[in-house]
Scaffold this motif. Structure first.
Motif, PDB file in Angstrom:
ATOM      1  N   ASP A  52       0.846  -1.191   0.000  1.00  0.00           N
ATOM      2  CA  ASP A  52       0.000   0.000   0.000  1.00  0.00           C
ATOM      3  C   ASP A  52       0.882   1.241   0.000  1.00  0.00           C
ATOM      4  OD1 ASP A  52      -2.245  -1.590   0.203  1.00  0.00           O
ATOM      5  OD2 ASP A  52      -2.349  -1.451   2.381  1.00  0.00           O
ATOM      6  N   HIS A  53       0.560   2.192  -0.859  1.00  0.00           N
ATOM      7  CA  HIS A  53       1.230   3.490  -0.880  1.00  0.00           C
ATOM      8  C   HIS A  53       0.195   4.537  -0.481  1.00  0.00           C
ATOM      9  CE1 HIS A  53       4.928   2.057  -2.728  1.00  0.00           C
ATOM     10  NE2 HIS A  53       4.159   1.284  -3.487  1.00  0.00           N
ATOM     11  N   PHE A  54       0.401   5.183   0.668  1.00  0.00           N
ATOM     12  CA  PHE A  54      -0.559   6.141   1.201  1.00  0.00           C
ATOM     13  C   PHE A  54      -0.127   7.566   0.903  1.00  0.00           C
ATOM     14  CE2 PHE A  54      -1.046   2.401   3.860  1.00  0.00           C
ATOM     15  CZ  PHE A  54      -2.419   2.245   3.877  1.00  0.00           C
ATOM     16  N   SER A  55      -1.098   8.423   0.630  1.00  0.00           N
ATOM     17  CA  SER A  55      -0.837   9.857   0.550  1.00  0.00           C
ATOM     18  C   SER A  55      -0.718  10.380   1.979  1.00  0.00           C
ATOM     19  CB  SER A  55      -1.980  10.587  -0.139  1.00  0.00           C
ATOM     20  OG  SER A  55      -2.090  10.182  -1.477  1.00  0.00           O
ATOM     21  N   HIS A  56       0.107  11.372   2.175  1.00  0.00           N
ATOM     22  CA  HIS A  56       0.231  11.971   3.504  1.00  0.00           C
ATOM     23  C   HIS A  56      -0.980  12.854   3.748  1.00  0.00           C
ATOM     24  CE1 HIS A  56       4.221  10.449   4.164  1.00  0.00           C
ATOM     25  NE2 HIS A  56       4.558  10.857   2.960  1.00  0.00           N
ATOM     26  N   THR A  57      -1.697  12.575   4.818  1.00  0.00           N
ATOM     27  CA  THR A  57      -2.875  13.333   5.198  1.00  0.00           C
ATOM     28  C   THR A  57      -2.632  13.908   6.580  1.00  0.00           C
ATOM     29  OG1 THR A  57      -4.264  11.829   3.924  1.00  0.00           O
ATOM     30  CG2 THR A  57      -5.365  13.224   5.537  1.00  0.00           C
ATOM     31  N   LEU A  58      -2.711  15.235   6.688  1.00  0.00           N
ATOM     32  CA  LEU A  58      -2.446  15.901   7.956  1.00  0.00           C
ATOM     33  C   LEU A  58      -3.632  15.734   8.891  1.00  0.00           C
ATOM     34  CD1 LEU A  58      -0.901  19.228   6.653  1.00  0.00           C
ATOM     35  CD2 LEU A  58       0.275  17.127   7.277  1.00  0.00           C
ATOM     36  N   ILE A  59      -3.328  15.477  10.153  1.00  0.00           N
ATOM     37  CA  ILE A  59      -4.338  15.413  11.193  1.00  0.00           C
ATOM     38  C   ILE A  59      -3.865  16.329  12.312  1.00  0.00           C
ATOM     39  CG2 ILE A  59      -3.341  13.281  12.094  1.00  0.00           C
ATOM     40  CD1 ILE A  59      -6.130  12.556  13.109  1.00  0.00           C
ATOM     41  N   GLY A  60      -4.635  17.373  12.583  1.00  0.00           N
ATOM     42  CA  GLY A  60      -4.196  18.417  13.498  1.00  0.00           C
ATOM     43  C   GLY A  60      -4.802  18.299  14.877  1.00  0.00           C
ATOM     44  N   GLY A  61      -4.126  18.918  15.812  1.00  0.00           N
ATOM     45  CA  GLY A  61      -4.603  18.965  17.188  1.00  0.00           C
ATOM     46  C   GLY A  61      -3.611  19.731  18.038  1.00  0.00           C
ATOM     47  N   ASN A  74       2.787   4.396  17.349  1.00  0.00           N
ATOM     48  CA  ASN A  74       3.887   3.562  17.840  1.00  0.00           C
ATOM     49  C   ASN A  74       3.388   2.197  18.296  1.00  0.00           C
ATOM     50  OD1 ASN A  74       5.938   5.380  17.337  1.00  0.00           O
ATOM     51  ND2 ASN A  74       5.828   6.301  19.370  1.00  0.00           N
ATOM     52  N   VAL A  75       2.238   2.170  18.955  1.00  0.00           N
ATOM     53  CA  VAL A  75       1.672   0.902  19.413  1.00  0.00           C
ATOM     54  C   VAL A  75       1.281   0.034  18.219  1.00  0.00           C
ATOM     55  CG1 VAL A  75      -0.328  -0.107  20.595  1.00  0.00           C
ATOM     56  CG2 VAL A  75       0.898   1.787  21.638  1.00  0.00           C
ATOM     57  N   GLN A  76       0.820   0.659  17.145  1.00  0.00           N
ATOM     58  CA  GLN A  76       0.331  -0.061  15.975  1.00  0.00           C
ATOM     59  C   GLN A  76       1.418  -0.375  14.950  1.00  0.00           C
ATOM     60  OE1 GLN A  76      -3.015  -0.946  15.602  1.00  0.00           O
ATOM     61  NE2 GLN A  76      -3.228  -0.237  17.705  1.00  0.00           N
ATOM     62  N   ARG A  77       2.665  -0.013  15.197  1.00  0.00           N
ATOM     63  CA  ARG A  77       3.698  -0.102  14.162  1.00  0.00           C
ATOM     64  C   ARG A  77       4.025  -1.519  13.702  1.00  0.00           C
ATOM     65  NH1 ARG A  77       7.857   2.112  18.209  1.00  0.00           N
ATOM     66  NH2 ARG A  77       8.392   0.239  19.325  1.00  0.00           N
ATOM     67  N   ASN A  78       3.609  -2.532  14.435  1.00  0.00           N
ATOM     68  CA  ASN A  78       3.835  -3.913  14.003  1.00  0.00           C
ATOM     69  C   ASN A  78       2.615  -4.509  13.325  1.00  0.00           C
ATOM     70  OD1 ASN A  78       6.494  -4.070  14.888  1.00  0.00           O
ATOM     71  ND2 ASN A  78       5.865  -4.615  16.975  1.00  0.00           N
ATOM     72  N   GLY A  79       1.687  -3.669  12.919  1.00  0.00           N
ATOM     73  CA  GLY A  79       0.468  -4.139  12.264  1.00  0.00           C
ATOM     74  C   GLY A  79       0.775  -4.826  10.946  1.00  0.00           C
ATOM     75  N   GLU A  80      -0.163  -5.648  10.509  1.00  0.00           N
ATOM     76  CA  GLU A  80       0.027  -6.430   9.298  1.00  0.00           C
ATOM     77  C   GLU A  80      -0.007  -5.592   8.029  1.00  0.00           C
ATOM     78  OE1 GLU A  80      -2.313 -10.109   7.994  1.00  0.00           O
ATOM     79  OE2 GLU A  80      -1.775 -10.468  10.094  1.00  0.00           O
ATOM     80  N   SER A  81      -0.923  -4.630   7.973  1.00  0.00           N
ATOM     81  CA  SER A  81      -1.061  -3.807   6.768  1.00  0.00           C
ATOM     82  C   SER A  81      -0.770  -2.350   7.103  1.00  0.00           C
ATOM     83  CB  SER A  81      -2.477  -3.934   6.203  1.00  0.00           C
ATOM     84  OG  SER A  81      -3.405  -3.328   7.078  1.00  0.00           O
ATOM     85  N   GLY A  82      -0.631  -1.549   6.061  1.00  0.00           N
ATOM     86  CA  GLY A  82      -0.418  -0.126   6.255  1.00  0.00           C
ATOM     87  C   GLY A  82      -1.574   0.535   6.973  1.00  0.00           C
ATOM     88  N   ARG A  83      -2.784   0.046   6.705  1.00  0.00           N
ATOM     89  CA  ARG A  83      -3.958   0.580   7.399  1.00  0.00           C
ATOM     90  C   ARG A  83      -3.882   0.237   8.883  1.00  0.00           C
ATOM     91  NH1 ARG A  83      -8.731   0.654   9.424  1.00  0.00           N
ATOM     92  NH2 ARG A  83     -10.633   1.434   8.553  1.00  0.00           N
ATOM     93  N   ASP A  84      -3.464  -0.980   9.213  1.00  0.00           N
ATOM     94  CA  ASP A  84      -3.313  -1.374  10.620  1.00  0.00           C
ATOM     95  C   ASP A  84      -2.245  -0.540  11.316  1.00  0.00           C
ATOM     96  OD1 ASP A  84      -5.239  -3.310  10.268  1.00  0.00           O
ATOM     97  OD2 ASP A  84      -3.791  -4.926   9.941  1.00  0.00           O
TER      98      ASP A  84
END
Length: 115
Positions: A52-61, A74-84
């Protein structure tokens, strides 16, 4: 684009992760599949890999929200897919409240100088 209200608490890690997975639906993605032939003696069947190649989407806060987003990623960095792994979401600090306080101080100083 109005994204609606997500009734989750960003103070809880699992609910913040749910929020990010909900927002990840809006990240543009290009999916491709590649098949690799294994070396002799390693495996009998070809290996299929989904990329999967994702576009960079900004999320502000504010700073705390951005820290929570990074923590979830960081917690999700070992997920199976890019979405995970929540790839494509880029947290950005938007100190709207700090800017507003700054503007109030500047405007009050301007009023005091005129008096």
């Amino acid at each position: 684009m109005p994204l609606g209200v997500i009734l989750k608490n960003e103070n809880k890690l699992d609910e913040m992760t749910d929020i990010l997975h909900e927002l990840h639906k809006y990240v543009a993605v290009v999916r491709r599949t590649e098949t690799f032939q294994p070396a002799e003696g390693v495996a009998d069947e070809p290996i299929t890999c989904h990329i999967d190649h994702f576009s960079h989407t900004l999320i502000g806060g504010d700073q705390l929200t951005v820290a929570r987003i990074r923590g979830c990623q960081n917690v999700q960095r070992n997920g199976e897919s890019g979405r995970d792994r929540l790839e494509g979401l880029v947290p950005v600090i938007e100190d709207w409240h700090a800017k507003m306080c700054y503007m109030q101080v500047i405007s009050s100083m301007g009023v005091m100088c005129k008096s």
